[in-house]
Design a protein around this motif. Structure first.
Motif, mmCIF file in Angstrom:
data_model
loop_
_atom_site.group_PDB
_atom_site.id
_atom_site.type_symbol
_atom_site.label_atom_id
_atom_site.label_comp_id
_atom_site.label_asym_id
_atom_site.label_seq_id
_atom_site.Cartn_x
_atom_site.Cartn_y
_atom_site.Cartn_z
ATOM 1 N N GLU A 50 27.631 39.884 41.935
ATOM 2 C CA GLU A 50 28.298 40.222 43.191
ATOM 3 C C GLU A 50 28.776 38.941 43.882
ATOM 4 N N VAL A 51 29.940 38.479 43.475
ATOM 5 C CA VAL A 51 30.591 37.328 44.090
ATOM 6 C C VAL A 51 32.074 37.636 44.216
ATOM 7 N N SER A 52 32.727 36.903 45.089
ATOM 8 C CA SER A 52 34.179 37.074 45.200
ATOM 9 C C SER A 52 34.857 36.400 44.013
ATOM 10 N N GLU A 53 36.112 36.748 43.808
ATOM 11 C CA GLU A 53 36.858 36.106 42.729
ATOM 12 C C GLU A 53 36.921 34.597 42.950
ATOM 13 N N ALA A 54 37.148 34.169 44.186
ATOM 14 C CA ALA A 54 37.228 32.734 44.485
ATOM 15 C C ALA A 54 35.906 32.037 44.160
ATOM 16 N N GLU A 55 34.779 32.649 44.563
ATOM 17 C CA GLU A 55 33.469 32.056 44.277
ATOM 18 C C GLU A 55 33.218 31.966 42.770
ATOM 19 N N CYS A 109 35.412 31.850 40.308
ATOM 20 C CA CYS A 109 36.299 30.873 39.673
ATOM 21 C C CYS A 109 35.887 29.442 40.000
ATOM 22 N N HIS A 166 40.723 34.930 36.730
ATOM 23 C CA HIS A 166 40.559 36.132 37.541
ATOM 24 C C HIS A 166 39.189 36.724 37.245
ATOM 25 N N TYR A 167 38.697 37.525 38.185
ATOM 26 C CA TYR A 167 37.367 38.106 38.052
ATOM 27 C C TYR A 167 37.388 39.562 38.487
ATOM 28 N N ARG A 216 34.502 42.624 38.974
ATOM 29 C CA ARG A 216 33.083 42.937 38.956
ATOM 30 C C ARG A 216 32.878 44.343 38.418
ATOM 31 N N ARG A 236 39.943 49.707 36.995
ATOM 32 C CA ARG A 236 40.179 48.482 37.774
ATOM 33 C C ARG A 236 40.710 47.367 36.885
ATOM 34 N N ARG A 289 44.298 45.476 37.248
ATOM 35 C CA ARG A 289 44.409 44.014 37.319
ATOM 36 C C ARG A 289 45.352 43.491 36.246
#
Length: 90
Positions: free
Chosen positions: A13-18, A20, A48-49, A51, A62, A66
């Motif tokens: 559970e992290v953002s895409e920015a985190e 990357c 890209h990420y 979850r 999803r 993407r």
């Protein structure tokens, strides 16, 4: 516009920015010679990420969204994706 994309799929559970930034920081520990700032930005633009877990059927919707969106940005379907699989499923 990028010619390809790298899409990572994991449960974290992290953002895409985190995600990357962590990947790039981890890569810095192994890259020889080290990535220059321009190379790091070049790679970051392609990372890209998404979850999810592979037993969740909505994950694939999803992922499709993407990949479709990335294709509209110039990848023309050129994508490498990595899905982390928990050891319980081996």
């Amino acid at each position: 516009m990028t010619s390809f994309a790298i899409v990572a799929i994991a449960r974290t559970e992290v953002s895409e920015a985190e995600f990357c930034e962590k990947l790039l920081d981890d890569l810095a520990g192994f890259a020889a010679p080290p990535l220059e700032a321009a190379e790091r930005e070049w790679l970051r633009a392609r990372l890209h990420y998404v979850r999810g877990t592979f037993q969740d059927p909505t994950l694939y919707d999803r992922l499709n969204e993407r990949l479709t969106g990335l294709g509209a940005n110039g990848t023309r379907g050129n994508a490498l994706f990595y899905m982390a699989v928990p050891p319980d499923f081996f």
